[in-house]
Every structure is written in C-alpha cells, then in structure tokens.
Motif scaffolding. Structure first.
Motif, mmCIF file in Angstrom:
data_model
loop_
_atom_site.group_PDB
_atom_site.id
_atom_site.type_symbol
_atom_site.label_atom_id
_atom_site.label_comp_id
_atom_site.label_asym_id
_atom_site.label_seq_id
_atom_site.Cartn_x
_atom_site.Cartn_y
_atom_site.Cartn_z
ATOM 1 N N VAL A 142 6.804 69.374 18.736
ATOM 2 C CA VAL A 142 6.587 68.144 18.113
ATOM 3 C C VAL A 142 7.125 66.990 19.211
ATOM 4 C CG1 VAL A 142 7.372 66.294 16.415
ATOM 5 C CG2 VAL A 142 6.773 68.624 15.526
ATOM 6 N N ARG A 143 8.534 67.552 19.718
ATOM 7 C CA ARG A 143 8.846 66.543 20.745
ATOM 8 C C ARG A 143 8.124 66.396 21.872
ATOM 9 N NH1 ARG A 143 12.801 66.714 24.990
ATOM 10 N NH2 ARG A 143 12.674 69.212 25.015
ATOM 11 N N GLY A 144 7.511 67.584 22.430
ATOM 12 C CA GLY A 144 6.671 67.566 23.549
ATOM 13 C C GLY A 144 5.449 66.842 23.284
ATOM 14 N N GLY A 145 4.886 67.069 22.251
ATOM 15 C CA GLY A 145 3.567 66.457 21.633
ATOM 16 C C GLY A 145 3.774 64.902 21.612
ATOM 17 N N LEU A 146 4.857 64.400 21.003
ATOM 18 C CA LEU A 146 5.140 62.940 21.171
ATOM 19 C C LEU A 146 5.250 62.212 22.207
ATOM 20 C CD1 LEU A 146 7.280 62.606 18.010
ATOM 21 C CD2 LEU A 146 4.904 62.074 18.073
ATOM 22 N N GLN A 147 5.984 63.074 23.171
ATOM 23 C CA GLN A 147 6.227 62.666 24.408
ATOM 24 C C GLN A 147 5.178 62.347 25.265
ATOM 25 O OE1 GLN A 147 9.639 64.743 25.766
ATOM 26 N NE2 GLN A 147 11.103 63.162 24.793
ATOM 27 N N ALA A 148 4.069 63.278 25.304
ATOM 28 C CA ALA A 148 2.774 63.460 25.808
ATOM 29 C C ALA A 148 1.834 62.181 25.728
ATOM 30 C CB ALA A 148 2.180 64.871 25.682
ATOM 31 N N VAL A 149 1.926 61.587 24.299
ATOM 32 C CA VAL A 149 1.224 60.392 24.362
ATOM 33 C C VAL A 149 1.494 59.313 25.042
ATOM 34 C CG1 VAL A 149 0.628 58.748 22.539
ATOM 35 C CG2 VAL A 149 1.231 60.977 21.854
ATOM 36 N N SER A 150 0.478 58.852 25.894
ATOM 37 C CA SER A 150 0.611 57.748 26.940
ATOM 38 C C SER A 150 1.450 56.732 26.345
ATOM 39 C CB SER A 150 -0.736 57.284 27.471
ATOM 40 O OG SER A 150 -0.806 55.955 27.661
ATOM 41 N N PRO A 151 2.385 56.292 27.289
ATOM 42 C CA PRO A 151 3.325 55.195 26.955
ATOM 43 C C PRO A 151 2.478 53.800 26.358
ATOM 44 C CG PRO A 151 4.136 56.049 29.077
ATOM 45 C CD PRO A 151 2.565 56.952 28.553
ATOM 46 N N ALA A 152 1.630 53.562 26.956
ATOM 47 C CA ALA A 152 0.933 52.335 26.815
ATOM 48 C C ALA A 152 0.375 52.479 25.426
ATOM 49 C CB ALA A 152 -0.496 52.395 27.745
ATOM 50 N N GLN A 153 0.028 53.395 24.765
ATOM 51 C CA GLN A 153 -0.079 53.438 23.348
ATOM 52 C C GLN A 153 0.974 52.802 22.631
ATOM 53 O OE1 GLN A 153 -2.939 54.698 21.693
ATOM 54 N NE2 GLN A 153 -3.897 54.695 23.758
ATOM 55 N N ARG A 154 2.117 53.380 22.832
ATOM 56 C CA ARG A 154 3.413 53.024 22.071
ATOM 57 C C ARG A 154 3.570 51.696 22.581
ATOM 58 N NH1 ARG A 154 8.132 56.338 21.143
ATOM 59 N NH2 ARG A 154 7.098 57.884 21.924
ATOM 60 N N GLU A 155 3.491 50.995 23.940
ATOM 61 C CA GLU A 155 3.526 49.551 23.889
ATOM 62 C C GLU A 155 2.399 48.699 23.170
ATOM 63 O OE1 GLU A 155 3.402 49.650 28.147
ATOM 64 O OE2 GLU A 155 5.126 50.804 28.420
ATOM 65 N N ALA A 156 1.012 49.428 23.126
ATOM 66 C CA ALA A 156 0.165 48.654 22.470
ATOM 67 C C ALA A 156 0.626 48.396 20.943
ATOM 68 C CB ALA A 156 -1.125 49.370 22.391
#
Lengths: 217, 223
Positions: free
Chosen positions: B103-117
C-alpha cells in the motif's frame, strides 16, 4: 495461568543454542539448494525445446502455488512409500530448498532478462559457444543484479524453518515447544524464540537493503 | 479412501480453508491499508509506529506468532481464542504487515502533482486519500496483492498444527486412517493449486476492473 519466570529463560538457553544450530543448518543448506535448483529452473525456462520448457513451467507453478507445509508432509510421508528414506532434518531442508527454488527461479529469470541484448550479440559476434556465453557473459551480470532479491528469500526461508516442527525436528521452535512443555514454561520459551527471529531477521533485512543500494548505484 | 472420510473431513476441510483465507484476507486488507497509509502520514510519530509494526510482524515467523497467540496469550492474560480466530489473527496481522508495504509503495507511486492538485482544490487529507490517491494507487497494488493472497492461502495450512480442521488437517487424519500417504497428499496439493488458480484469476479480473475505472487497459496505457 502461571506467572512470568525469568529463570525459565536461562534454563532454556542450552536448548535454545541446540535449536538455533538446527535452524541455521536447515537455513544454510536449504538456501544453497534453492539457489542451485532455482538456476536450473531458470535455464529451463529459457530452453528452446517446448518439451523441457512446459514441464518446468508447470512444475514450478505447481510448487509455488501449494503450501510448504503440505509439501513437507508429502516428502516426509510419501517418499518412504517409494523406497526413499530421508531423516526429518534432511526432509525439511529439501522441502524448503525445493519450495524456494521456484521463487529464486523467477528472480534469476528477471535478472537474465535484464541483461542488455547487446551482451548476447557481443557473445555471438565473438562466436562464443553457448556454455561460455552463459558462464562468462550472461550469468555473472544477471546474478550480481539479483543478489539482494535472493537475500530477501533467505530471510523468508528463515521464517519458514519453524515449519519443520510439524515433522518433529527439534529446531528453535521445536526445542521451545519441548522444553516449554516439560517445564510448564511455554510462555517464556516461545516468546524468546519469537524475539530471536526478529533479532536475526531485522538486521538481515537491513543488510539486504544496504546491499541493494550498493548494487543499484 | 472411503466416502466417509471425504464427507466428514476433506470437504469440510476445504470449506474451512476457504473461510480462513477469506477472513484473514479481510483482516490483512484492513491492517494493510491502515498501516500502509499511516506510513505516509505527515506526523513522524505515526510513521514510526507504523514502521515499527511492519518490522515486528514481518520479522517474526507466522507460525511462531500463531503458537504465541494460541499458547502464550491465554497463560499471560487469562483469555483464550478459539483456534480458528487465533489463526485468523496471526495470519491477518502478519500478512497485513507485508500488505502495508504494498500500500505504501502504491501510494508513493502516485505522481506528486496529483497530491498537489488535491491541495490546490482545498481537499481535506481524507478526501485526497479517498478521491485522488487510492483510486490511482489500487490498480498498481493488485498484482503484488494477488501474490500475497496466494501466500496467505498457503499460510492457512499452518493452522492444521493448532488442530484446526482445515484441508491439511484432513489430509493428516486421512493418512492416519488409511496409511495411504501418496494418494491423499497428492489430492491435497492439487486442491490448493486449484484454489490458488481461482484466486489469481479473480484478482486479475479485479485488476482489470479497477484499471477500467481509471480509463486504462489491462496492460497499461490509456484506452
């Protein structure tokens, strides 16, 4: 319900070392077997004859998808029917080595696939024979890459060694069960063994991670 | 092998193995998502505790943990679990620790721009996780989860050592009754293989479905 007794831990210590030796012996020999056999499977995947490739695929998939415990029982109870008799420790070692060889095979496969095509072509250009191509060009590069992944499976094997208590081998857990049962202090002995596994496995996993960083760089 | 052994041990054993797999997988999924998201939490304390959990449960052997829960817990605290639930607890907690890393790996693999958006849109952390991160991370987690599920299925065989009447335990009894080891153990191996096959196919379908929700094809890339 009995209370926690530290003296039970110190009484258990001599047996603890005996058990640890058995566990490590199974781990080391099992690892060697799984590394060697895994390579055989991995080369089997690459052969051009279907009559080798398909059986190898099927056998490894089958072993991977069935429980180690049942395989352990299978080897322990069925082989004597066929006239092959191993001691319990040897059976445990063979079962663990065989089971994990199917995992290491996948690791080797990935490692071999990761060797650049140019290396194969270079070997062809130098007209190296097939055997030399593997031993001198491909495998040294493939194995180096996959060492950390193999290390991970050694740790996994360590944690599966207690299964051999099922065929009454006195490994770490076996000694803990037996001495705990005799002295009515199973709490202490089993807890000590549980902690021992963390104490061995955690530094080992740090080591593997460090190795991974070094090799990737 | 007599029909009686089939009816009274092997068939119920298969059912118990399936139940164990399902219950442990549910518990493991809860643990995995809980601990896995905690490992990406902004608070250092939460991250440390989650990391500590993962190391302890990955570091110890599932069998030793099972023995500990079954034999030591009752002595220390005076309450005992039914073997079935002791087994589910041990399997769920330890495989959950492996799942947490996925789960950690999967979450970290999401592009940081998505989080920032998400931050730019003024989403709460919970909304970001639920609406942005997880839907994109879950398809990535499916193949390793599929492996882990097969591992879990194979882990259920350990419960036979606690005397839970799963299919491995049934095999043991049948062997004692008939003295024909090769037959019953071959059958049992095939049974596990079939269940594992069904599980991996099911997970493959689930992966396609979660990917389709994102408008992706099964092999990757946009449709």
């Amino acid at each position: 319900m009995n209370t926690w007794d530290w003296s039970a831990v110190s009484d258990f210590m001599p047996y603890f070392w005996d058990g640890l030796l058995v566990t490590l012996r199974i781990l080391v020999l099992g690892s060697v077997l799984s590394f060697a056999l895994g390579l055989v499977w991995a080369l089997g995947y690459r052969t051009t004859t279907r009559f080798v490739r398909w059986p190898v695929n099927f056998i490894t998939e089958f072993i991977r998808n069935t429980p180690l415990l049942v395989q352990l029982f299978f080897l322990y109870f069925v082989l004597p029917d066929w006239g092959i008799q191993f001691s319990a420790i040897t059976t445990g070692t063979v079962a663990i080595g065989l089971h994990y060889s199917t995992y290491t095979a996948q690791v080797y496969r990935a490692g071999i696939d990761a060797v650049p095509v140019g290396q194969w072509e270079a070997a062809t250009a130098l007209s190296l024979p097939v055997g030399r191509t593997w031993t001198a060009v491909i495998l040294p590069q493939a194995v180096r890459r996959v060492l950390p992944a193999l290390g991970n499976y050694v740790i996994a094997m360590l944690k599966d060694t207690p299964l051999v208590v099922a065929i009454s081998v006195l490994d770490l857990l076996g000694e803990a069960r037996q001495q705990g049962g005799l002295t009515f202090h199973s709490n202490e002995t089993i807890t000590v063994v549980g902690i021992a596994f963390i104490v061995i496995a955690y530094p080992a996993s740090l080591l593997v991670r460090a190795l991974e960083r070094r090799l990737v760089r | 092998m007599t029909p009686g052994l089939w009816q009274h041990w092997v068939l119920p054993g298969i059912w118990i193995t399936v139940q164990l797999t399902v219950y442990s997988a549910v518990l493991a999924a809860v643990v995995a998502f809980g601990i896995g998201t905690a490992r990406t939490h902004h608070s250092r304390v939460v991250r440390f505790l989650a990391g500590f959990y993962t190391e302890v449960f990955r570091g110890t052997s599932a069998l030793v943990l099972m023995f500990w829960i079954f034999f030591v817990l009752p002595n220390l605290f005076g309450w005992a679990l039914v073997p079935m639930w002791a087994a589910v607890l041990a399997l769920g907690l330890s495989y959950g620790a492996y799942g947490a890393e996925i789960v950690r790996g999967g979450l970290q693999a999401v592009s940081p721009a998505q989080r920032e958006a998400g931050i730019a849109l003024n989403f709460t952390p919970w909304q970001r996780l639920r609406l942005i991160l997880l839907p994109q991370a879950v398809p990535e987690m499916m193949p390793p989860f599929s492996n882990l599920l097969v591992e879990l299925l194979k882990g259920t065989a350990l419960v036979s050592l606690l005397g839970v009447g799963d299919v491995s335990f049934a095999a043991y009894l049948v062997r004692l009754a008939t003295q024909e080891s090769s037959q019953i153990y071959s059958i049992i191996l095939v049974i596990y293989f079939v269940i594992a096959f069904v599980l991996t196919r099911g997970m493959r379908a689930l992966e396609r479905k979660t990917r389709a929700n994102l408008g992706l094809t099964a092999t990757g890339g946009a449709r």
